[in-house]
Design an enzyme around this catalytic site. Structure first.
Site, PDB file in Angstrom:
ATOM      1  N   HIS A  99      -5.848   3.643   5.027  1.00 53.33           N
ATOM      2  CA  HIS A  99      -4.945   4.563   5.258  1.00 53.33           C
ATOM      3  C   HIS A  99      -4.848   5.239   6.552  1.00 53.33           C
ATOM      4  O   HIS A  99      -5.301   6.287   6.753  1.00 53.33           O
ATOM      5  CB  HIS A  99      -4.901   5.760   3.864  1.00 53.33           C
ATOM      6  CG  HIS A  99      -4.176   5.219   2.620  1.00 53.33           C
ATOM      7  ND1 HIS A  99      -3.049   4.811   2.577  1.00 53.33           N
ATOM      8  CD2 HIS A  99      -4.747   5.117   1.567  1.00 53.33           C
ATOM      9  CE1 HIS A  99      -2.766   4.281   1.384  1.00 53.33           C
ATOM     10  NE2 HIS A  99      -3.819   4.611   0.665  1.00 53.33           N
ATOM     11  N   ASP A 104      -1.662   8.366   2.205  1.00 53.16           N
ATOM     12  CA  ASP A 104      -2.542   9.023   1.378  1.00 53.16           C
ATOM     13  C   ASP A 104      -1.990  10.677   1.426  1.00 53.16           C
ATOM     14  O   ASP A 104      -2.061  11.085   0.380  1.00 53.16           O
ATOM     15  CB  ASP A 104      -4.014   8.817   1.798  1.00 53.16           C
ATOM     16  CG  ASP A 104      -4.453   9.081   3.196  1.00 53.16           C
ATOM     17  OD1 ASP A 104      -3.358   9.253   3.985  1.00 53.16           O
ATOM     18  OD2 ASP A 104      -5.505   9.401   3.449  1.00 53.16           O
ATOM     19  N   TYR A 292      14.396  -3.491   9.103  1.00 54.38           N
ATOM     20  CA  TYR A 292      14.593  -2.212   8.844  1.00 54.38           C
ATOM     21  C   TYR A 292      15.870  -1.647   9.648  1.00 54.38           C
ATOM     22  O   TYR A 292      15.934  -1.771  10.610  1.00 54.38           O
ATOM     23  CB  TYR A 292      13.409  -1.210   8.876  1.00 54.38           C
ATOM     24  CG  TYR A 292      12.003  -1.676   8.009  1.00 54.38           C
ATOM     25  CD1 TYR A 292      12.362  -2.720   7.348  1.00 54.38           C
ATOM     26  CD2 TYR A 292      11.115  -0.945   8.377  1.00 54.38           C
ATOM     27  CE1 TYR A 292      11.173  -3.026   6.240  1.00 54.38           C
ATOM     28  CE2 TYR A 292      10.001  -1.651   7.449  1.00 54.38           C
ATOM     29  CZ  TYR A 292       9.987  -2.344   6.366  1.00 54.38           C
ATOM     30  OH  TYR A 292       8.905  -2.756   5.806  1.00 54.38           O
ATOM     31  N   GLU A 362      -6.336  17.838   6.697  1.00 54.66           N
ATOM     32  CA  GLU A 362      -5.889  17.929   5.255  1.00 54.66           C
ATOM     33  C   GLU A 362      -5.232  19.249   4.931  1.00 54.66           C
ATOM     34  O   GLU A 362      -4.420  19.163   3.834  1.00 54.66           O
ATOM     35  CB  GLU A 362      -7.043  17.758   4.475  1.00 54.66           C
ATOM     36  CG  GLU A 362      -7.714  16.474   4.494  1.00 54.66           C
ATOM     37  CD  GLU A 362      -9.035  16.272   3.699  1.00 54.66           C
ATOM     38  OE1 GLU A 362      -9.056  15.059   2.974  1.00 54.66           O
ATOM     39  OE2 GLU A 362      -9.710  17.054   3.708  1.00 54.66           O
TER      40      GLU A 362
END
Length: 383
Positions: A99, A104, A292, A362
């Site tokens: 990831h 994530d 895209y 995080e």
């Protein structure tokens, strides 16, 4: 007024644990079986009604107490085919996958938002839909989900991506065109092989391909006031040094900041190839693949996201971004179908996205969860 950030901090340890579990088990596009099941389990714990679709996608709905509109939040789920090099205790346990693009964190922040909103469902005027999307990196999972009915009944859609260059604790908002329109091209140049000592007896496709690559690269620049980028990522030809091969192949991608410039630049690409064909005597098979659509945010929803994020994080932590990015993101398919906005979550990583050393902060998970919850609830309760 709900203090979304305070409540997000209270559930932060569980969100970080979830992120690390996801990080240890990365899966490629359309193979997110473990990933999607883990997310479905978490959503169902929040009282979200989940419907599976496609191979690994899912749509969950959290029903508010009162009638109202339906707003969607999307996360992508796929990892990159990349060998991790972080030495983290929760590093990828799947050889060759990582990831490295922050998906994530995207997933963990969405689950955080689901937990926060489910705790306040008695205050919601309408419903929240959670879109678990596979295959953002290369296979266009957003478009497939739309065709499968993922946006049925949805009035607006929001999403986010981590930004390693922004500090953790911040959110970046961008009006208008945010991500580039992408167009892939594959070129096969046919010539006539011969001995390298006697080039007059052949037609050199590698020489022609190199001239094409150089000329196409030089198209990068400003057109109609907008930046366009042409990149050649692969060229293949021949097997030995002293033989001119029969053919050469190269692949590249065009990125533009408008659909109009895409048409302009595709025309320029075709003109260059045709000109070098005539000059060198080769024949070129050209495949243009419209990919895209990029991301173009809607003003009303972007203003709502800006104001809601400011209430939660403070104006000093919400950045009104002036420049878009030339990278690609298939969230734009959702915005072609429904109004909405896509924003950035700062993660303070020294390594960039798609790097084997990518290591985001995080603490950004709780910030993202709080921002999501604030924006979605504001949308519902302001309508």
């Amino acid at each position: 007024m709900t203090d979304w950030l305070k409540e997000a901090k209270e559930i932060e340890p569980g969100l970080i644990e979830l992120r690390r579990k996801l990080h240890r088990h990365p899966e490629g596009g359309n193979c997110e079986f473990f990933t999607s099941q883990l997310l479905i389990d978490e959503l169902e714990k929040c009282g979200v009604e989940v419907t599976r679709m496609l191979e690994t996608a899912a749509v969950g709905i959290l029903r508010g107490k009162y009638e109202g509109r339906t707003v969607a939040l999307r996360t992508d789920m796929d990892a990159l085919p990349l060998q991790e090099n972080t030495n983290l205790p929760f590093a990828s346990e799947i050889d060759g996958f990582m990831h490295a693009c922050g998906h994530d964190l995207h997933m963990s922040a969405l689950i955080g938002a689901a937990k926060l909103l489910s705790a306040h469902r008695d205050e919601l005027h309408g419903n929240v839909v959670f879109l678990l999307q596979p295959a953002e990196e290369n296979a266009g999972g957003a478009e497939r989900m739309i065709k499968a009915g993922a946006l049925n009944g949805v009035d607006a859609v929001f999403g986010a991506h981590v930004n390693p260059e922004m500090k953790a604790g911040t959110i970046g908002i961008k009006y208008g065109r945010f991500y580039a329109v992408s167009t892939r091209f594959n070129i096969t140049v046919h010539g006539k092989g011969c001995h390298g000592a006697e080039p007059e007896n052949g037609i050199d496709p590698l020489y022609a391909a190199c001239k094409m690559c150089t000329a196409l690269k030089e198209l990068t620049g400003i057109h109609n006031g907008k930046r366009d980028v042409v990149s050649i990522g692969m060229i293949q030809a021949g097997k030995v040094r002293n033989v001119i091969p029969d053919e050469a192949n190269f692949m590249g991608i065009l990125r533009t900041m408008s659909f109009e410039n895409r048409e302009l630049m595709v025309g320029k690409i075709l003109d260059i190839i045709a000109s070098i064909e005539e000059e060198t005597g080769v024949y070129a098979e050209t495949e243009i693949i419209y990919s895209y659509p990029g991301v173009e945010n809607h003003d009303a929803e972007t203003t709502l996201a800006l104001k809601a994020a400011e209430k939660v994080l403070g104006k000093e932590n919400v950045i009104n971004m002036e420049k878009g990015t030339m990278t690609s993101e298939d969230f734009g398919y959702f915005l072609l179908e429904r109004p909405g906005s896509f924003y950035h979550i700062g993660v303070s990583s020294k390594a960039p996205l798609h790097s084997p050393e990518f290591n985001p902060d995080e603490s950004a998970i709780a910030v993202g969860a709080a921002a999501h919850a604030a924006i979605l609830s504001e949308y519902l309760n302001s309508h």
